[in-house]
Enzyme design. Structure first.
Site, PDB file in Angstrom:
ATOM      1  N   ASP A 168       0.760  -1.249   0.000  1.00  0.00           N
ATOM      2  CA  ASP A 168       0.000   0.000   0.000  1.00  0.00           C
ATOM      3  C   ASP A 168       0.795   1.306   0.000  1.00  0.00           C
ATOM      4  OD1 ASP A 168      -1.552  -2.160   0.565  1.00  0.00           O
ATOM      5  OD2 ASP A 168      -2.495  -1.333   2.334  1.00  0.00           O
ATOM      6  N   GLU A 392       2.505  -9.380  11.478  1.00  0.00           N
ATOM      7  CA  GLU A 392       2.219  -8.981  10.096  1.00  0.00           C
ATOM      8  C   GLU A 392       3.519  -8.733   9.322  1.00  0.00           C
ATOM      9  OE1 GLU A 392      -0.217  -5.525  10.054  1.00  0.00           O
ATOM     10  OE2 GLU A 392      -0.848  -5.778   7.965  1.00  0.00           O
TER      11      GLU A 392
HETATM   12  C1  9WN Z   1      -5.730  -2.619   2.354  1.00  0.00           C
HETATM   13  C2  9WN Z   1      -4.786  -7.652   4.444  1.00  0.00           C
HETATM   14  C3  9WN Z   1      -4.140  -6.548   3.621  1.00  0.00           C
HETATM   15  C4  9WN Z   1      -3.017  -7.068   2.710  1.00  0.00           C
HETATM   16  C5  9WN Z   1      -2.197  -5.946   2.096  1.00  0.00           C
HETATM   17  C6  9WN Z   1      -1.738  -5.010   3.206  1.00  0.00           C
HETATM   18  C7  9WN Z   1      -2.939  -4.495   3.991  1.00  0.00           C
HETATM   19  C8  9WN Z   1      -5.045  -3.231   3.580  1.00  0.00           C
HETATM   20  C9  9WN Z   1      -4.964  -2.190   4.676  1.00  0.00           C
HETATM   21  O1  9WN Z   1      -3.648  -5.581   4.548  1.00  0.00           O
HETATM   22  O2  9WN Z   1      -3.749  -3.707   3.143  1.00  0.00           O
HETATM   23  O3  9WN Z   1      -5.988  -3.603   1.409  1.00  0.00           O
HETATM   24  O4  9WN Z   1      -6.005  -1.854   5.231  1.00  0.00           O
HETATM   25  O5  9WN Z   1      -3.866  -1.718   4.998  1.00  0.00           O
HETATM   26  O6  9WN Z   1      -0.974  -3.962   2.698  1.00  0.00           O
HETATM   27  O7  9WN Z   1      -1.102  -6.475   1.390  1.00  0.00           O
HETATM   28  O8  9WN Z   1      -3.566  -7.833   1.691  1.00  0.00           O
HETATM   29  O9  9WN Z   1      -3.795  -8.389   5.124  1.00  0.00           O
END
Ligand code: 9WN
Length: 419
Positions: A168, A392
């Site tokens: 992100d 994470e």
């Molecule tokens: C937005 C769920 C997701 C991962 C992504 C990570 C994070 C979300 C957020 O979490 O993104 O999609 O709210 O930050 O960057 O890679 O799929 O684990």
């Protein structure tokens, strides 16, 4: 309790009946590329659940073939995650019977996962016609990316939102995001900061831009085109995972007695197009509106190692082991160049090491004649998980755990490495 049992406990605890959430609290729904990595780990606990993980995701596929990045769980708290279903309004496109979803996508790692899930228990897979049912959906998914997302007209897929990269807040998006006017923080309510430290998450300005891009897409009925997308970037992760997934479709097609040739041709076509993103031993993103590469040191640029027969593999291995990523020494791979002043060991995709990416890289290293380095990464990930649990992401220099606890794909990767 053994590391394997702890990993199993995380995955079983995050199971929600037909899918697995990425982590309790912060991510209470189903995420697209998470489910693919989760399925790869879950197959070692239950091949049936691993199949269901992918089936539930593809049950929410749109008529145009896109696989949404979030499938919302109607049982989860309404206010648990922002932006939620009332922001995306997917029912306006898909009708009220369809599950509520977001309207953007994530990297196409699903066919690769589907093949691994099948291969771990072909008997259950065949009995349930798992691949037979999933194959046309995987083909439609890839067709959407190829057909609707070649925004630069260069034979490569563009992502249209930083969330689509899965990385992100990578510094790679800083420059292309400059064109986007952030929605003021007073106009939306972030939920992520209820669960995570602000110093480890994207900033409010980043969030304001994410919200603007998603709202614009929604307000155009999720139509794709350069006039809609202010952010249009050819990303090495999306394109190389598409190639790796096409290679998996070769095997799936062979298993089903379908013609494999179109998928073989696709792998070759993407492999030939990827050098458009190459410079100085690393792949980069390409900003379609700016007409130039976004030069920088993202680990995304090493992910093309997953592409079978990649001619540039040795250059990438040299970059991975050099001062920018120090993979051999650290045993995990930072998300951003350690020598760059933008490197930040705590903030999300601006420096921390992530297990899913390190897992992809160890596979690619095995395929490209570097099994010793692959083994170093496998040992490095297990050491990190032993030390910091199933976090994470981690500080790549100290392995200190960061972000969410009980993170599903970290547990899934560990289970796969221990199998
Ligand atoms: C937005 C769920 C997701 C991962 C992504 C990570 C994070 C979300 C957020 O979490 O993104 O999609 O709210 O930050 O960057 O890679 O799929 O684990």
């Amino acid at each position: 309790m053994s590391l394997r049992d702890q990993a199993a406990e995380v995955l079983l605890g995050n199971w929600r009946g037909h899918n697995t959430i990425p982590a309790p609290g912060l991510y209470p729904h189903q995420w697209s590329w998470d489910s693919a990595f989760i399925a790869v780990g879950l197959r070692h606990l239950s091949s049936l659940r691993a199949q269901q993980e992918l089936e539930s995701l593809f049950g929410a596929q749109w008529a145009d073939g896109r696989v949404p990045h979030i499938v919302f769980d109607p049982e989860a708290p309404r206010q648990g995650y922002f932006p939620g279903p009332e922001f995306w309004r997917s029912e306006e496109v898909n009708g009220p019977q369809h599950p509520d979803t977001s309207g953007i996508v994530q990297p196409p790692v699903h066919a690769l996962a589907a093949w691994e899930v099948h291969a771990s228990d072909p008997e259950t897979s065949r009995r349930r016609s798992f691949l037979e049912r999933l194959y046309p959906k995987l083909v439609a998914w890839h067709d959407y990316l190829r057909g609707r997302r070649d925004l630069g007209g260069r034979g490569l897929v563009s992502i249209v939102h930083p969330w689509e990269s899965g990385m992100d807040n990578s510094p790679s998006w800083d420059a292309p995001l400059q064109r986007v006017e952030p929605v003021p923080p007073t106009e939306f309510q972030r939920r992520d900061l209820d669960h995570a430290d602000a110093s480890e998450r994207p900033t409010d300005a980043d969030y304001g831009r994410y919200v603007r891009l998603a709202a614009t897409y929604r307000d155009h009925g999720y139509a794709d085109g350069l006039q809609v997308h202010e952010f249009a970037v050819e990303d090495p992760v999306t394109n190389s995972l598409l190639a790796a997934s096409e290679a998996a479709l070769v095997r799936i097609a062979q298993e089903l007695g379908e013609p494999a040739h179109p998928h073989e041709a696709e792998v070759a076509r993407i492999r030939d197009a990827l050098p458009l993103l190459l410079e100085d031993g690393l792949f980069h993103s390409y900003d379609v509106h700016g007409g130039d590469l976004v030069r920088g040191g993202s680990v995304a640029g090493l992910v093309p190692l997953v592409v079978p027969g990649l001619p540039q593999a040795q250059d990438l291995i040299a970059t991975a082991t050099g001062p920018r990523f120090r993979a051999e020494e650290l045993g995990v791979v930072p998300s951003w160049d350690l020598t760059d002043p933008l490197f930040d060991p705590s903030r999300y995709w601006r420096g921390p090491a992530w297990f899913n990416i390190t897992w992809l890289l160890q596979r690619g290293l095995d395929d490209h004649g570097a099994p010793e380095l692959a083994q170093v990464l496998r040992t490095g990930m297990l050491t990190a998980a032993n030390r910091s649990g199933f976090r994470e992401y981690i500080d790549p220099r100290t392995c200190e755990g960061k972000g969410a606890h009980h993170f599903s794909w970290t547990a899934a990767v560990v289970l796969d490495l221990l199998a």
